[in-house]
Each structure stands twice: as structure tokens, then as C-alpha cells.
Design a protein around this motif. Structure first.
Motif, PDB file in Angstrom:
ATOM      1  N   SER A  34      16.853  13.894  -4.040  1.00 49.56           N
ATOM      2  CA  SER A  34      16.254  13.855  -5.367  1.00 49.56           C
ATOM      3  C   SER A  34      15.029  12.960  -5.436  1.00 49.56           C
ATOM      4  O   SER A  34      14.127  13.224  -6.208  1.00 49.56           O
ATOM      5  CB  SER A  34      17.295  13.401  -6.380  1.00 49.56           C
ATOM      6  N   HIS A  35      14.951  11.908  -4.673  1.00 47.99           N
ATOM      7  CA  HIS A  35      13.805  11.011  -4.774  1.00 47.99           C
ATOM      8  C   HIS A  35      12.830  11.201  -3.617  1.00 47.99           C
ATOM      9  O   HIS A  35      11.989  10.351  -3.375  1.00 47.99           O
ATOM     10  CB  HIS A  35      14.275   9.553  -4.846  1.00 47.99           C
ATOM     11  N   SER A  36      12.918  12.345  -2.954  1.00 46.73           N
ATOM     12  CA  SER A  36      12.066  12.584  -1.803  1.00 46.73           C
ATOM     13  C   SER A  36      10.592  12.555  -2.189  1.00 46.73           C
ATOM     14  O   SER A  36      10.197  13.019  -3.243  1.00 46.73           O
ATOM     15  CB  SER A  36      12.393  13.957  -1.218  1.00 46.73           C
ATOM     16  N   GLN A  37       9.756  11.973  -1.318  1.00 44.75           N
ATOM     17  CA  GLN A  37       8.311  11.983  -1.520  1.00 44.75           C
ATOM     18  C   GLN A  37       7.671  13.107  -0.717  1.00 44.75           C
ATOM     19  O   GLN A  37       6.461  13.136  -0.537  1.00 44.75           O
ATOM     20  CB  GLN A  37       7.716  10.629  -1.081  1.00 44.75           C
ATOM     21  N   THR A  57       6.295  16.774 -13.293  1.00 43.82           N
ATOM     22  CA  THR A  57       6.217  18.182 -12.892  1.00 43.82           C
ATOM     23  C   THR A  57       7.398  18.565 -12.014  1.00 43.82           C
ATOM     24  O   THR A  57       8.029  17.730 -11.371  1.00 43.82           O
ATOM     25  CB  THR A  57       4.910  18.451 -12.134  1.00 43.82           C
ATOM     26  N   VAL A  58       7.657  19.856 -12.002  1.00 43.74           N
ATOM     27  CA  VAL A  58       8.701  20.463 -11.183  1.00 43.74           C
ATOM     28  C   VAL A  58       7.985  21.304 -10.123  1.00 43.74           C
ATOM     29  O   VAL A  58       6.989  21.971 -10.447  1.00 43.74           O
ATOM     30  CB  VAL A  58       9.618  21.321 -12.077  1.00 43.74           C
ATOM     31  N   MET A 473      15.522  28.280 -12.273  1.00 41.09           N
ATOM     32  CA  MET A 473      15.060  27.002 -11.755  1.00 41.09           C
ATOM     33  C   MET A 473      16.165  26.337 -10.962  1.00 41.09           C
ATOM     34  O   MET A 473      17.320  26.299 -11.402  1.00 41.09           O
ATOM     35  CB  MET A 473      14.642  26.064 -12.889  1.00 41.09           C
ATOM     36  N   ASN A 474      15.824  25.834  -9.813  1.00 41.31           N
ATOM     37  CA  ASN A 474      16.752  25.005  -9.036  1.00 41.31           C
ATOM     38  C   ASN A 474      16.050  23.702  -8.728  1.00 41.31           C
ATOM     39  O   ASN A 474      15.187  23.637  -7.850  1.00 41.31           O
ATOM     40  CB  ASN A 474      17.145  25.729  -7.738  1.00 41.31           C
ATOM     41  N   TRP A 475      16.429  22.690  -9.442  1.00 43.56           N
ATOM     42  CA  TRP A 475      15.786  21.392  -9.255  1.00 43.56           C
ATOM     43  C   TRP A 475      16.802  20.320  -9.611  1.00 43.56           C
ATOM     44  O   TRP A 475      18.020  20.579  -9.561  1.00 43.56           O
ATOM     45  CB  TRP A 475      14.496  21.326 -10.101  1.00 43.56           C
ATOM     46  N   HIS A 476      16.378  19.176 -10.018  1.00 41.49           N
ATOM     47  CA  HIS A 476      17.333  18.107 -10.303  1.00 41.49           C
ATOM     48  C   HIS A 476      16.780  17.210 -11.396  1.00 41.49           C
ATOM     49  O   HIS A 476      15.572  17.192 -11.673  1.00 41.49           O
ATOM     50  CB  HIS A 476      17.605  17.290  -9.043  1.00 41.49           C
ATOM     51  N   LEU A 477      17.679  16.482 -12.004  1.00 39.02           N
ATOM     52  CA  LEU A 477      17.277  15.491 -13.005  1.00 39.02           C
ATOM     53  C   LEU A 477      16.814  14.228 -12.293  1.00 39.02           C
ATOM     54  O   LEU A 477      16.912  14.112 -11.063  1.00 39.02           O
ATOM     55  CB  LEU A 477      18.457  15.206 -13.936  1.00 39.02           C
ATOM     56  N   SER A 502      23.115  24.784 -15.879  1.00 42.19           N
ATOM     57  CA  SER A 502      24.199  24.421 -14.964  1.00 42.19           C
ATOM     58  C   SER A 502      23.848  23.188 -14.145  1.00 42.19           C
ATOM     59  O   SER A 502      23.236  23.277 -13.085  1.00 42.19           O
ATOM     60  CB  SER A 502      24.470  25.598 -14.008  1.00 42.19           C
ATOM     61  N   PRO A 503      24.228  22.003 -14.654  1.00 42.16           N
ATOM     62  CA  PRO A 503      24.076  20.820 -13.811  1.00 42.16           C
ATOM     63  C   PRO A 503      25.079  20.877 -12.659  1.00 42.16           C
ATOM     64  O   PRO A 503      26.160  21.461 -12.815  1.00 42.16           O
ATOM     65  CB  PRO A 503      24.384  19.667 -14.762  1.00 42.16           C
ATOM     66  N   ALA A 504      24.716  20.294 -11.532  1.00 39.13           N
ATOM     67  CA  ALA A 504      25.639  20.264 -10.390  1.00 39.13           C
ATOM     68  C   ALA A 504      26.905  19.522 -10.776  1.00 39.13           C
ATOM     69  O   ALA A 504      28.020  19.949 -10.468  1.00 39.13           O
ATOM     70  CB  ALA A 504      24.957  19.603  -9.193  1.00 39.13           C
ATOM     71  N   THR A 505      26.723  18.430 -11.491  1.00 36.93           N
ATOM     72  CA  THR A 505      27.846  17.651 -12.006  1.00 36.93           C
ATOM     73  C   THR A 505      27.679  17.569 -13.516  1.00 36.93           C
ATOM     74  O   THR A 505      26.576  17.263 -13.979  1.00 36.93           O
ATOM     75  CB  THR A 505      27.808  16.212 -11.417  1.00 36.93           C
TER      76      THR A 505
END
Lengths: 687, 687
Positions: A34-37, A57-58, A473-477, A502-505
């Protein structure tokens, strides 16, 4: 000479620099955390570390557009537009310009001074396309072209195929800076390089851009006593430099962007140049949009980028002043801007001619890019409304449905018998496969290729939904929790949108739903339960604990509206435009059930609509790749004789109003069936 | 390659040549005999021997304008405009360009490629001025300038201060011919030279022009196998060559004019260039006005001149087609032409914007010069109506009342808060003392200086009276009988005109009285007896035996008309323009008794007039050097709030119509009291 803005932001950027001390990830990293640069995780612009971006941005690749409104457009873009544009570029010597310098071509230099940018813009379109499409051949072809480009770079870092040989002494002279487009080309090189890098991790073009900036530009141009002055004759380098800063973490690029935005007093410029170029005086001293529209829009993009990194309030104030000018005085109902052909310029307030509208495709795109940045800075839906207006109408009109011809101008009325040509359309056609100044075609291609990146944003509070179309969309918070959002809709033809969140959790966060400004009555339900407080033109924040397959059902008001323009818009007096959802309509002569004869058809103003009648909307799957059409009661005004050019108001001109039904199609789809008279603003019958 | 037109006319010109065998009169001749061919006896153009001119010109000097409408304008022209323009020319290096080549100045070349023409046009204004005014100092100053000009002529005859030194190889290259204005400059040299020659008999500049044409142009350019192609990149040389033919009797000049008008197929030109330049393809193949307006108008002048000498019917047909296009689609109500700023061009049919009207002063002047030639060819008053419309309005507006500032553009609406500037007006003002392209100021000066030459013509049947103002003509009929006509009138403010017709010997002939097309009811009396058959828009032929002091009394209808424009003129829909006599009116913000606040004033469309009310006209001797003013009942529309740029037609926008009286002034006098909002086309209240 360093503009105060830089000084003000030292604390912020110092903090930022420490944040950036982390070693960048190698390009081949497959880390999707999730925090990848990593290069893969950046959006259309990378706001992930921008301190003053309320919205982040996403990645373009995180959103898959499925069968619906944008899908055929994007497929055509990939299958037809990008390949045929490559052929056009080759046929018009744009690659030979590079090959010649390597001794691989004997063709002479071809095209205007900014011709290198044609290749870079096309490469940017490819870069965005490759972010959502696996196209090994396109990837390799483009990489090969980039290798030829980079091979012409001089040891100093300088790279430009026009200012060579006899023209070498002209490089970066002040006259060349104002009109020679060297930095414009490098700006597009950087944008193209970054899009390609974010697609494939290939740094070849990016490194060349960095070599230009580090090796040639920064040592020689800037505020220092041993440096020469710098001005962006055509703004573009500013936003590219900020994006380079975002990509590398090197603050010097942000500083240079700020320096250019502030203007360099050592360069003697006439007031007219400062207005036309939209550069050369402090950006924060601007009070209105003026001059060359693309220049002004790109300058506003760069200035907003600069604000997003620095938080300089003087910039934010100016940007809002300019945005008010845009939306109060300068914006076509189609989202086009830059009304005036002379100088491809913004006109006076309310100067919005129809047949003579310039409305360059690039200007509408620049306007949308600017609003995208304003949205990120504010989270306010008024900016998204403008984005949508331009994207669905005045930008979308720029490319033919078959993806092989393009509008440079996007007029709001057209007379095929008239002298419609301009300097860029030698054949007098409104859609052409090639322009010698071919900025618009690849600009349209990059826009359609990057559309998925405009659908969503994230914030610490949750996720923003900006645009609606069948998609996933497939991304993350921000906390790393995975998030999938599925959209099912017939938008923009239907006002019903179903989101499956649909959140993963399961987690508590907000989904910010954009309620379009044009929608008078709206309803939003979550898992069947109505949500209160829905307001048009705002984001509806739905705070709750979300679990897999939670369903949001929205319904927007698809009533067709007739719009009037402010009476100060002289050409629109006594006329209305039709809008249904985000789509602005027009009438083409070819569709009218009771057609005027050919001679009268060239000017459609003999048609008039009844204001007090209602409009019938009908989807026609067989027309123009499937469009909603409108039918509205009206008349054809026949006069006994041509009254002449001028006649006494007291003269009895016998007129007959013949009842008819006018048929309208979406504006974006006009001029796809040969040249035909067209108008967006239709006279109405006075009652 | 010789165009067929030349071959057709060989018999006519052969006869003509024998006529011209008579030795020209020496320049200092004082011979004023009725059939003299002397320099003193030629009109604005010399049609005395033109076989297809139904009307013959009267010398400028034969008409003395007395106190009335044109007198202050012409006095100011002589006392202020011509001297201050000379100072501007000197200050901007236009004479230094010549002096440098003589080694008398070290200043660098200044001004655009056509800068020599600035001197020639000014010299032409002086030439016309000296035809009616005895100004020894101006005469000597100008002669001295001409001597410096001529001193730079090369032995080959070539004369141009721009294509020297490094630029010498560019001379008359095809690219230079299309954009370098060498022949344009020589055309103006010839026109200036002929005006000076007709003023003073001094041939210095004329001989230089002849040396250029005979020594440089004719041997090297033309249809011959050893000659190079020739094209008028900016038409002007054509009419100058025909006038040179008229002045010298040398048929070769007429032939070359015809060759240029036909176009030289050896020069490769793009269709766009042929449209823009209005040259390069056979003039007789033209079907509409297009491209650069001044170029098109000058080409039409040259083509009509060619017709007047050759009688080529293909030319006459084309000229009438183009004139129909002009008056049906392209002519502003002010007489301005060339609606489009981009390319300074004619627009589409009915493309007549108001605030963005280009309406270059030079284009209106060229349009009037063309109509003057059409009038001579036909004797038809419809051409005089157009001349009058332009002269009193769209040309007259070009010079400030004090004679020191000029309009390049002549818009029909103005917003001083707007971006009114164009490339030619760096300061954004509508009236300026100088433009780097300074074509309009001396063009206006030559027009006002030559006005007396447009008042009368002669024909074998008698004398034509075209324009009305207090004046005295002293000339003669074709049979040599002396003729004096005294005009006493308050025209254009009053519709009463008294002519005193005095032939030297009582004789039977016709006086052709122009009945203006705008005048609905007319009466004409001769020595108190009404004349029948008076028709608006025609010449009334009064055939009788005239004796000294015969009196013609005319009364024209000075009812103020509200005019509507053809509905195809989109910007004028729902608006009217006011015209009284030949004068078109406008409203300026400054004159309104109930002024809008400053913010609302910039767009005057909040004012509206009642269509069913009548207009009150009142002469105000203290306003704008004395003008008729109009008052008309109207309203100011106040809306509760700015409805925004676009709003639903169904929205209730509360408007309040506040009764007021609108005040109008003549359009020509606008912008003489500082920048103020102005409009010619005023909205009317829908009933």
C-alpha cells in the motif's frame, strides 16, 4: 531573485526531503504494497507525497473500464488512433528529424519548430495506454523510437532536432525562449517519459530528460549571477518539472518550476508577450485568463502543481480568481475554451462566438488537467463538474468515432459552405488525420488513454468517486486496506449507477459520491436504505463501516434541460442549448425530418424550438456507435423573400412558421457523417 | 501565357495609342483649356481616355469644399494629420531606411518589410492635399523627402530599402513575391508619384517608378521564356500599373497589370495562398470575396481598372458577382468590410461580429475605391450608396476628430474593460497615433485629401452629382462648355440641398442627381418646378437647357430608421441599428442619462429600445465638433442577480425594465472622449 514562494515553503520542503531520503524502488519492483513508491503506483499525476493535495490520485492501471460509454472510444484509441498517428508522424518526417542527426536519414528537417514534441506527446499517449493494456509490440516499437531520440542527445544534455547546425547559435536566446519552444519540447519529453516509466519502468527517456535538466538547464539558467534568464514561451515545462520532482524527489526541479512561474525580470518582454505567453511576470499577479489559451491552461496546471507541493496561498488565491473568470466568462457550454481564432486566445469576457469558436482541443484538455489539479487541492465537486463537461463534450468531440481524424477547432456551429478553414486545416475540413501543428491528435490520445486515472481519488477519510461508467477499481485506502469498487451503469445515457464497494477487510471509512451539478433530483441508497443530505454539485460523504459487496444505488435526474446563456453572450441571445445528463447536444442538418433545401441549410437559424414543449429522449443503438437522440417540437421559419442584409425594422417581412420536430445528437458525435450544417445554440420562438 | 483579355483588346488599345501620340504637356503648363491632357486635369483616377468608363472623373482641384460637414475634417487633415504623421514616420525610422543607403544615417533598418510604402502613402496624401491647397512648405518638404527616396534607386531601377545587403538574394524570389511586398511598395510609390505629379507637375518620383517598372520589372518578369513568374503577394501594383498606363499612355503597363490579374501558373501556390492573397489564379475565376480583405479590395480595384480600359466582359461579370457577395453577405452597416481578425480576412457569408469586427480602415477605403470604379463603369447609384455608407461611417470613424489618432480596427461594439488589443495596437487602445504596420493612417489621410474628387463625374450627356456638401465645382462639360455648380446644404444633418447650376454658355445637357437609396420620400424642383420620376437609389436625369444660376432644390427624407439585419447575422438577432440620412449611429456609455454602474457598463446589452417608439433628432453644436444626436425611448434591464454563464431556460430570472431614454451619436465620432463602452446594434424589447 528567488521568488518568495520558495522561501516560504522551505520548512515544508525540508520535511519533504527527509521523507524522500528513502531509496527509490528499482524499476522492476513488483512490490504492490500500500505505501509502495514504485513506478507502478503513480496516477495521472503523482500526488502521493504532495502535502497540499487533499485528494491522492489512483493509478490508471488500478481502474479497468468495462463495456459501456468509454470502452469503444478507448479500444479505438488503442487499435486505430495511436497506430495511425505513428504512421502520420513517420510520414511527416518527425522521426527523420532525429535519424538525420544520427546519420541514419538524409531527409531535411521537417515541420515547425516544436515538431519534436509531436513524438513526445505520442509517446505519452502510448505510456498511458500501456498502463492498462498489455501490448508488447507497441511497447517495443515505442522503446525503439525512444532509443533513436535519446541517441541524438548531446553530451551537454541538450536535445532538440531543430536548433542544430546553422540554428545552433539561436539556442535559448531570449527570442528563441519566447517563440522557439525548446522548453516546451522538453516538458513534453518529460511528461512522455514519466508516462512510459509509469507504464513499464523503463527509464530511458526519463534519464534523457533528467540529463537535459541537470546537465544543460539548471547549470546555465536561473537566478544566479552566472546564469541566464529563463522564460517559458509556451508554458508546459512548469508542470513537467513538478512531476519530475514528484518522480525523483529532487527539490531543485520544484524550485526551477517556481522560478519560471515567478518570471525572470532580466528578460525584456512586451506586455503583449506577457499576456500571450501567460508567462514572464509573477503568476500570482494574474487577474484574468488572456492570451493563448493552451499556454494559459498549461500555466495554470503548473501553478496548481506548484501549489500542491508548496501550499503557497498567493497561488491558491490567484488560481481561484482565474477559475472564477473561466466559469463566469470564458467557458463554452461544451467545456471548450479559447474563443478567439486570432492568437488562439481567450477573448473578452462573454466573447463566445459559435461558428467562429476556436475551442482548440488542446485548450479543453489543458482546462480539464487544470481542474483535475484544483479538485485534488480542494476536494470540491465544482471542479469535477467542469472536468466532466469538457471530457464528455468539447474534448470528446476532438476525435472522430473511428479514431483516425481529429478536430483542431471545436466550433459550436458549422456551415459547410463557408470558409471554415484555418491555418491548421489547409483542406478546410473540420476533422483531419494530420495537422502540421499536430498538437491536438496525440493530446486527445493521451487523454482517452488516461481516462481511468480520473475516476477515483483517495483521501485519509476514504475514497472519492468522480466519474461513472461500467468499471472496476482495485486499489487500497491510505491505511493499506484493499478496496475494490465495481460500477454498473448506463451512464451517461441513464442516471442509474450501482456501486459495489468491497474493502478487503470491513472498515469504517467514507465513500465520497459525486452528485453532478446538472442533476436536480437525486437519490442515493446504501444497501437499499436512502441516504439523506444529497446535494447537487457536491460530494456526498457516506461515512459508515463498509463490508464486501455493500451496494450503493444512485439515481440522477436525466431530465433534458434547455439552457440559456447570460445575455452578455451576444451570439446566444434568443437561443437555447440542450443538455441531458453531462451530454450537450447539437442539431445537424442531416438528421432533420423536414430538411431545408441545400441552399438554406448552411445556416440552421431558420429552425426554432418551442420553449414550452418537452423533449423526448430515445437511444438509437444504430446511430453513431449508439447515442441518445433528442426530439423537440419546433418550427422552420420561411420568409417570403430574402430581406437583404439590412432592412427597416418597420418593413413587413412575411414569415411563416412551419411546425416540425427537431432532432438532436450528442455534440461530441457531430461531423462523423461528412460535412453537415450544425448548431449547438438553437433559436427559440419568442412568446 | 498572355491572358486572352489582352488579345481581345488589341484593337481598342491600338486606337488608344494613336490618341496618346500627342506630346505630353510640360509640367509647368498653366494651360487650363477644356481638352487639356495636362497633369492638372486628371481626377482621383484618370478616366478621361478610358473607353469603358461611362463616367469621367473630375479633378480634385476643380471642387472646392466650403464650410460644412467635410471642411473641418479636411482642415484638420492638412493642419494636424499630415504633419504629425510625417513626424511619426521620421521618429520610426522610415526615412532613415533610405538615408542609411545613402550613407546619411547610421540607424539600422526599421519596421516591417513593407515600411517603404508608409512614405509613399503619406506622399500620396500630400499629393492629393496639394491639389486643393497651396502649401509651399509642405510641397518643398515632401519634394526633399522624395529626392532622398529617389537617390537610393539602383541603376537597374530597383528601389527598396529592405531587400538590401544580406537580403539582396531574396529579391523577387517566389517566397518574397508572396510575402515580401516589393511590388506592393512600388504600387504605392506609383500612386504617390502620380498624386504628386497631378498636384505640382513634379515627375521626380514618377520617373523613379517608371525606371523601376521599365528597367527592372518588365525585362525580367512576365510570360516570356526568359522572364520569371510574377505574382502580387499583396495586390496594389495592378491598379498602380493601370494608372501609370493612363498617365503615360504606355500599353505595356496595362498588359502587365492584366498578366498579374490573370495569375502566373509557373509560381507554385497553395490554394490557401491564392485565397488569402486574392492573386495567383485568374481573377475571372473568383466567385466570392475571401482572404485578406485589403488584398481582395485592392485586387478588385485593379480588376475594375483593367475592365475600364479593356471592356473584358469576363471581368465585368466576375466583378458583379463579387459585388453581390459584398452587399448581400459581407458589408457592415457602417460600410466596413473584412470581419475576421484572423488573417484580417473576409469571413463566411453573414459572419459580421460586432465587438470582434475587424473592419480595417484600409479595407473600407479599398472597398470605396472599388465602388468608385464600378460607378464609373456603370453610372449606377447603387455603387454610390455603398461609397457614401463607407465614407461617412466606417472610413470616417478611422481618424479621431483632432486628426492625430487612428483606428486600425473599426469594431461595431466595444468593451473598454476587455482585451480589445490586437497585434497592431500594442497598448490596447482603439485609436493610436502610430502602428508598426501603419497602413491605415496615411490611407485615411489620402482619402480625406481626395474627397472633392468623388463629388462629381461627367459623361457625354452631362454631369453627375454624387455627394452633397457646401462646395463649388468649376469644371467643364465634354464639349468644353464651362460649368460651375454651387452646393448649399446642411447635409448630412439636413436633407435639403440647393444646387446652383451655371454653364458658361446656356446649353442643353443633363444633370444627374443622386437620390440616396436610404431616402424614402424625395422631392426635386428646378427653378421652383417639381420634377417627376424621382426614385430612391437612382440618378435622376434632369435633361434641359441650363442657363447661369439655374436652381435645383432637393429634399431627402431624413426620417431616422431602425434597421434589422438578416437573421443569418447571428450577432444582430434581436437588435436594431439606427440610421438617419447616410449617418449610422451608435450609443456610447458616457452619453446615457441613466448610466449603468461602471461594472455593468462594459456590456451595453442591458439597454434595450422600444421598436414602436419614434426617434427624436437634435443637433448639438457643442458635442464632438457638432453632431446630430438621437434620443429614443428604451429601458435598462436589471436582473435580480447574475444568472451565471448558463442557466436553465425554465429558471425564473427576475428582470426589471427601467424606462429610460437612450442617446445616440454618429458612429464616426465614437471613442473621441476616452475609452467608453459602445454599441451600434442595440437590443430591442420583444413585444
Amino acid at each position: 531573485m528567488i521568488p518568495p514562494a520558495i522561501a516560504h515553503t522551505q520548512p515544508a520542503t525540508a520535511g519533504l526531503l527527509s521523507l524522500l531520503a528513502a531509496t527509490p524502488q528499482p524499476p522492476d519492483s513488483q512490490n504492490e504494497s500500500s505505501h509502495s513508491q514504485a513506478w507502478k503506483d503513480s496516477g495521472v499525476i503523482d500526488l502521493s507525497r504532495s502535502p497540499h493535495a487533499k485528494l491522492k490520485t489512483v493509478p490508471v492501471r488500478a481502474v479497468t473500464i468495462q463495456e459501456g460509454f468509454w470502452s469503444p472510444r478507448r479500444k479505438t484509441n488503442l487499435a486505430s488512433s495511436i497506430p495511425t498517428m505513428r504512421n502520420e508522424l513517420l510520414a511527416h518526417g518527425r522521426m527523420d528529424n532525429f535519424l538525420r542527426l544520427e546519420g541514419k536519414s538524409s531527409a531535411p528537417q521537417k515541420g515547425p519548430v516544436y515538431s519534436d514534441s509531436d513524438i513526445y506527446k505520442w509517446a505519452e499517449a502510448v505510456g498511458f495506454a500501456l498502463q492498462t493494456a498489455d501490448q508488447p509490440q507497441l511497447r517495443e516499437t515505442t522503446a525503439a523510437m525512444i532509443r533513436e531520440v535519446v541517441a541524438t542527445q548531446e553530451p551537454s544534455g541538450y536535445l532538440n532536432t531543430y536548433y542544430v547546425d546553422d540554428r545552433k547559435p539561436l539556442r535559448m536566446q531570449y527570442d528563441t525562449q519566447t517563440s522557439g519552444h525548446e522548453l516546451y519540447c522538453i516538458g513534453h519529453l518529460l511528461q512522455g517519459a514519466i508516462a512510459c516509466y509509469r507504464a513499464t519502468g523503463d527509464r530511458t527517456l526519463l534519464d534523457a530528460g533528467i540529463r537535459f535538466v541537470d546537465g544543460f538547464l539548471l547549470p546555465n539558467y536561473g537566478p544566479g549571477p552566472n546564469q541566464k534568464g529563463i522564460v517559458a514561451g509556451h508554458p508546459e515545462i512548469e508542470m513537467a518539472l513538478v512531476e519530475l520532482y514528484r518522480t525523483t524527489g529532487e527539490q531543485k526541479y520544484l524550485q526551477l518550476a517556481g522560478y519560471i512561474l515567478h518570471g525572470d525580470e532580466r528578460i525584456p518582454l512586451r506586455p503583449q508577450q506577457i499576456a500571450y505567453m501567460y508567462c514572464g511576470s509573477p503568476f500570482t499577479s494574474r487577474t484574468r485568463l488572456e492570451g493563448h489559451a493552451v499556454r494559459a491552461m498549461y500555466a495554470c496546471c503548473g501553478a496548481t502543481d506548484y501549489y500542491l507541493e508548496t501550499g503557497d496561498q498567493a497561488y491558491w488565491k490567484t488560481l481561484n480568481t482565474l477559475w472564477d473568470d473561466l466559469t463566469r466568462h470564458q467557458l463554452y457550454v461544451t467545456g471548450g475554451v479559447g474563443a478567439r481564432e486570432a492568437g488562439e486566445a481567450f477573448g473578452d469576457p462573454y466573447e463566445l462566438p459559435n461558428a467562429r469558436a476556436y475551442g482548440e482541443s488542446c485548450a479543453a484538455i489543458g482546462m480539464m488537467m487544470w481542474n483535475w489539479r484544483m479538485l485534488a487541492a480542494s476536494g470540491e465537486a465544482r471542479f469535477t463538474d467542469v472536468i466532466e463537461r469538457a471530457l464528455y463534450n468539447g474534448i470528446n468531440s476532438g476525435m472522430s468515432l473511428d479514431g483516425t481524424t481529429y478536430c483542431y477547432r471545436n466550433p459550436l456551429a458549422f456551415d459547410p459552405s463557408g470558409n471554415a478553414s484555418d491555418r491548421n486545416a489547409p483542406e478546410g475540413l473540420i476533422r483531419n488525420p494530420w495537422y502540421d501543428t499536430t498538437c491536438c491528435p496525440p493530446n486527445l490520445e493521451r487523454t482517452f488513454a488516461s481516462v481511468p486515472g480520473y475516476f477515483y481519488s483517495t483521501s485519509p477519510k476514504g475514497v472519492y468517486v468522480h466519474l461513472y461508467d461500467n468499471s472496476e477499481m482495485n486499489w487500497h485506502l491510505h491505511d493499506g486496506n484493499g478496496l475494490k469498487i465495481q460500477q454498473a451503469t448506463g451512464y451517461p445515457w441513464s442516471g442509474q449507477v450501482k456501486l459495489t464497494v468491497s474493502p478487503a477487510t470491513p472498515a469504517e471509512f467514507a465513500v465520497f459520491l459525486r452528485i453532478p451539478g446538472w442533476s436536480a433530483k437525486n437519490s442515493v441508497k446504501v444497501n437499499g436504505t436512502p441516504v439523506n443530505g444529497v446535494r447537487a454539485g457536491e460530494y456526498l460523504a457516506v461515512h459508515r463501516k463498509w463490508s464486501a459487496n455493500d451496494v450503493v444505488e444512485m439515481e440522477f435526474d436525466m431530465t433534458t434541460h434547455m439552457l440559456k446563456a447570460n445575455p452578455a453572450v451576444t451570439e446566444d441571445r434568443g437561443r437555447v442549448a440542450f443538455q441531458r445528463g453531462p451530454i450537450v447536444f447539437c442539431m445537424e442538418h442531416i438528421d432533420q425530418p423536414d430538411r431545408l433545401d441545400r441552399a438554406s441549410a448552411t445556416n440552421l437559424s431558420a429552425y426554432a424550438v418551442h420553449l414550452d414543449a418537452s423533449t423526448n429522449a430515445r437511444f438509437d443503438a444504430n446511430l453513431l456507435d449508439g447515442v441518445m437522440t433528442l426530439e423537440h417540437p419546433g418550427t422552420i421559419r420561411r420568409t417570403s423573400a430574402d430581406p437583404g442584409l439590412y432592412y427597416p425594422a418597420s418593413a413587413a417581412v412575411e414569415t411563416q412558421e412551419i411546425p416540425t420536430t427537431l432532432k438532436l445528437i450528442p455534440y461530441y458525435a457531430w461531423a462523423n457523417r461528412g460535412p453537415a450544417a450544425m448548431q449547438v445554440w438553437i433559436p427559440y420562438l419568442q412568446v
